[in-house]
Design an enzyme around this catalytic site. Structure first.
Site, PDB file in Angstrom:
ATOM      1  N   LYS A 167       0.905  -1.250  -0.090  1.00 35.06           N
ATOM      2  CA  LYS A 167       0.050   0.109   0.098  1.00 35.06           C
ATOM      3  C   LYS A 167       1.029   1.238   0.000  1.00 35.06           C
ATOM      4  CE  LYS A 167      -3.907   2.150   2.447  1.00 35.06           C
ATOM      5  NZ  LYS A 167      -4.803   1.977   3.500  1.00 35.06           N
TER       6      LYS A 167
ATOM      7  N   SER B 289      -9.810   2.218   2.623  1.00 34.12           N
ATOM      8  CA  SER B 289      -8.979   2.978   1.754  1.00 34.12           C
ATOM      9  C   SER B 289      -8.060   2.018   1.061  1.00 34.12           C
ATOM     10  CB  SER B 289      -8.307   3.852   2.661  1.00 34.12           C
ATOM     11  OG  SER B 289      -7.585   3.403   3.512  1.00 34.12           O
TER      12      SER B 289
ATOM     13  N   SER C 192     -10.520  -0.168   7.055  1.00 31.75           N
ATOM     14  CA  SER C 192      -9.771   0.280   5.731  1.00 31.75           C
ATOM     15  C   SER C 192      -9.006  -1.121   4.991  1.00 31.75           C
ATOM     16  CB  SER C 192      -8.838   1.361   5.522  1.00 31.75           C
ATOM     17  OG  SER C 192      -9.570   2.676   5.568  1.00 31.75           O
TER      18      SER C 192
END
Lengths: 486, 95
Positions: A77, A152, A176
Site C-alpha cells: 500500500k 482505503s 480500511s
C-alpha cells in the site's frame, strides 16, 4: 501460477518448480497487461523487484535459508514509506515524495526476502471507503468494474482479487483493510492495535491506525503476520507482547468454540442477501462444532459519531506537518509564509482530506474540546467496555463486514455522511483496538460478501484458525472475479 | 449543530487551508452535516466515564536520553522544496 496461494508458491519455490525471478516476471507482466482495467497500482517498481527476486533466488539456492517468504512477490500500500521509491499516500501533496527510509513493515518484509512489485492505490491519506478520493483516480472492483473496490486499501484488495499479486499490505483506521477485502472477495486482517509497527506508515489517526495483511487465504495472512507483527522501539505505541507463530494453531479443532452474534449487527440497513450469506456461514461453523449465541454491543450506534470526532481530530494534528517547507508539494510563488502554508495545503490536499482537517480543527478548537473530543473519548471507553463484556461470554464475535455489497462508482462520492455510515460494522473494532478479520463468505448479485470475525485482544492466532477451518470446508475464497483465468 | 460561514473561515485559518469564496457555502454545508451526525454523542450521559486515549491504556514509553539517530540532514534536505546551506528556505518573515 497467479491464482496460487502464498503457501503454494512457497512450496513451489522451495521445490524449485520455478524461481522467484520467474514468479516476479509473471506478476509484473500481468500488472502491465491488465492493471489499466483496475488502476490498482500507483507505482510499479519492476527493476527493483527483479533485483530483489534475483537476490532471493541466491538465498533460496542456499539450503540453510529459513525465511519461508523468501522470493514471494507482494504489493505494498502506498502509505508505507519505501526508501528511494515514491510514496504518495494517494495525495498530490506527496506526489513528489521519495522517502529517505523504509517503514518497519517494509524493512521486515525486505529482510525476509519478499519482493515488492509496486505501490498500490488508496484513498488520499487513507481517508475514504471507496478509493475515489485518490489523486491517482479511483480503483475499479475486479468483480464489477462499475463498482468501487472499497477503501482505503482499495488498490491492495483489487490487486489481490485480480491476481496481480498473491498478497498485499494494507492499513485499517476504521475498516480500511476489512471493507475492501469484503468488497473484493479477499481475506484481510486488522491486528490488535499496537501489534504491527506504525513506524514509516504515514499517519492518519494515530490511536486507530493499524497495518495488516491482505491475501487470498487465512493461512497466507498467518504467514505474512509472522513477518509483519512484533514490537518496534521506533513506534511509541508498539506493544511489547509475545508474538506467536500464527500458523501453529491453524488446524485446531473448532469443537466447543463459542461464537457471539451481536444483535445490533443484524438490524435495519443490512442487505438481505448479505444476512443470508452470514447466516449460512454461521451454520457451517455450527457443523464444525461451534456453539452460537446472541451478544449485545449496546453502544454500536455511537461508534460512527465518536469516530468522526477522534479520527479527524488526530488527522488535523498529524497532517499539520504538510507545510510546503520540508518535503512534498509547495505552491508556486508564495507571497509570504501564511500564503505558503494556506495555498500549499489548499492545492495539495483533496476535498475529503480538507473536510476532515476542518472538522478535526473545529473539534479541538477552544471552547469545543470537552463537548467533542473529550466526549468522543469517553464514548470510546463505553464501546471498548461493550467488547470486553461480550468476550466474557464468547470466544469470538461474528457478523457482516459491510451492510451492502460494493456500490457503484460515484454513488456516494457527493454525500460524505452516506459514505461514513457504510462503515457501521468495522469502526467500533478500531475504537476498541481489538483485532478484526474479513473473509469471503458468499456472493450477492455476483459480488462478494465478507464475514467479519472479531477477536479479543491479541487473539489473531485463534481468529486465523477459525477462518482457516472455514476455508477448508468452503470455496468462496477460491472463486475469482469474472475474466480472471488461471 | 449548524456552523456558519464566519466560523468556517476561522477554522480554515486555524488549519492553514485557503478556501475560495465559491467553495465556502458547500464546505459549510458538508461540515454542518458531519457535525449533525457527530452530535448524536451529546445525548449520552458520560459522567464518571474515564476518557480513553489508547485501546490498551498504554502510557508513553521512555528511553534513555542517548543519541541513537545518525545525522541524515543531507538526505532529508535533499527532498525539500527549497533548501540551501543546511537551511530550509521560506518567504521572508521579517522585513
Amino acid at each position: 501460477m497467479h491464482t496460487k496461494t502464498i503457501a503454494e508458491l512457497v512450496r513451489g519455490l522451495h521445490n524449485r518448480d520455478f524461481s522467484s525471478e520467474e514468479l516476479t516476471r509473471h506478476f509484473l507482466r500481468r500488472i502491465e497487461q491488465l492493471d489499466e482495467r483496475y488502476n490498482s497500482f500507483i507505482s510499479l517498481t519492476a527493476e527493483q523487484a527483479l533485483a530483489q527476486a534475483r537476490q532471493a533466488d541466491q538465498r533460496l539456492a542456499d539450503s540453510n535459508e529459513t525465511s519461508l517468504l523468501c522470493g514471494i512477490p507482494l504489493a505494498q500500500k502506498d502509505i508505507f514509506c519505501t526508501q528511494g521509491v515514491r510514496t504518495s499516500c494517494g495525495s498530490k501533496m506527496l506526489d513528489n515524495f521519495i522517502p529517505p527510509y523504509n517503514a518497519t513493515v517494509i524493512q521486515r518484509l525486505n529482510d525476509a526476502g519478499c519482493v515488492s512489485l509496486g505501490k498500490t492505490n488508496m484513498d488520499e491519506f487513507a481517508m475514504g471507503s471507496s478509493n475515489e478520493t485518490s489523486y491517482y483516480g479511483p480503483v475499479r472492483n475486479p468483480w464489477d468494474r462499475e463498482c468501487v473496490p472499497g477503501g482505503s486499501s482499495g488498490g491492495s484488495a483489487a490487486a489481490v482479487s485480480a491476481c496481480l499479486a498473491p498478497g498485499a499490505t494494507g492499513t485499517d483506521t476504521g475498516g480500511s483493510i476489512r471493507q475492501p477485502a469484503s468488497h473484493c472477495g479477499v481475506t484481510g486482517l486488522k491486528p490488535t492495535y499496537g501489534r504491527v509497527s506504525r513506524y514509516g506508515m504515514i499517519a492518519f489517526a494515530s490511536s486507530l491506525d493499524q497495518g495488516g495483511p491482505m491475501t487470498r487465504t487465512a493461512e497466507d495472512a498467518a504467514l505474512l503476520m509472522n513477518v509483519m507483527a512484533g514490537f518496534d522501539e521506533k513506534d511509541s505505541t508498539s506493544i511489547d507482547h509475545a508474538v506467536p507463530d500464527f500458523t501453529t494453531n491453524l488446524n485446531n479443532d473448532l469443537k466447543g468454540l463459542r461464537i457471539g452474534l451481536p444483535v445490533e449487527y443484524f438490524g435495519d440497513g443490512l442487505d438481505v442477501g448479505i444476512q443470508n450469506a452470514i447466516e449460512q456461514a454461521i451454520k457451517t461453523f455450527e457443523s464444525l462444532g461451534a456453539t452460537v449465541c446472541d451478544v449485545h454491543l449496546p453502544h454500536t450506534n455511537l461508534a460512527i459519531p465518536a469516530y468522526y470526532v477522534i479520527a479527524p481530530a488526530e488527522a488535523s494534528a498529524n497532517l499539520s506537518r504538510y507545510d510546503g517547507v520540508r518535503y512534498g508539494y509547495r505552491c508556486e510563488d508564495p507571497q509570504d509564509l501564511f500564503d505558503l502554508y494556506t495555498r500549499t495545503r489548499a492545492e495539495g490536499f483533496g476535498d475529503e482530506v480538507k473536510r476532515r482537517i476542518l472538522v478535526g480543527t473545529y473539534a479541538l478548537s477552544a471552547g469545543y474540546y470537552d463537548a467533542y473530543y473529550r466526549q468522543a473519548q469517553r464514548i470510546r471507553r463505553l464501546i471498548k467496555n461493550d467488547f470486553v463484556a461480550a468476550f466474557e461470554q464468547v470466544d469470538v464475535i461474528m457478523g457482516p463486514t459491510t451492510p451492502t455489497p460494493a456500490f457503484k462508482l460515484g454513488e456516494k462520492s457527493t454525500d460524505p455522511v452516506a459514505m461514513y455510515l457504510g462503515d457501521i460494522y468495522t469502526i467500533a473494532v478500531n475504537l476498541a483496538g481489538v483485532p478484526g478479520l474479513s473473509i469471503p463468505a458468499g456472493l450477492v448479485d455476483s459480488k462478494p460478501v465478507g464475514l467479519q470475525i472479531i477477536g479479543n485482544y491479541f487473539d489473531e492466532s485463534r481468529m486465523l484458525n477459525i477462518a482457516h477451518r472455514f476455508q477448508q470446508v468452503t470455496d468462496w475464497h477460491k472463486q475469482t472475479a469474472p475474466g480472471i483465468d488461471s | 449543530m449548524a456552523i456558519d460561514r464566519e466560523e468556517i473561515e476561522k477554522i480554515a485559518t486555524l488549519a492553514r487551508i485557503k478556501l475560495d469564496e465559491q467553495q465556502i457555502p458547500q464546505v459549510t454545508q458538508s461540515i454542518s452535516d458531519i457535525l449533525a451526525l457527530v452530535d448524536q454523542m451529546q445525548s449520552v450521559d458520560t459522567d464518571g466515564v474515564t476518557a480513553m486515549a489508547n485501546p490498551l491504556d498504554a502510557t508513553q514509553r521512555l528511553r534513555p536520553d542517548e543519541v541513537t539517530e545518525r545525522d541524515e540532514r543531507d538526505a532529508f534536505q535533499g527532498i525539500a522544496p527549497n533548501a540551501e546551506s543546511g537551511l530550509y528556505l521560506v518567504p521572508k518573515v521579517i522585513e
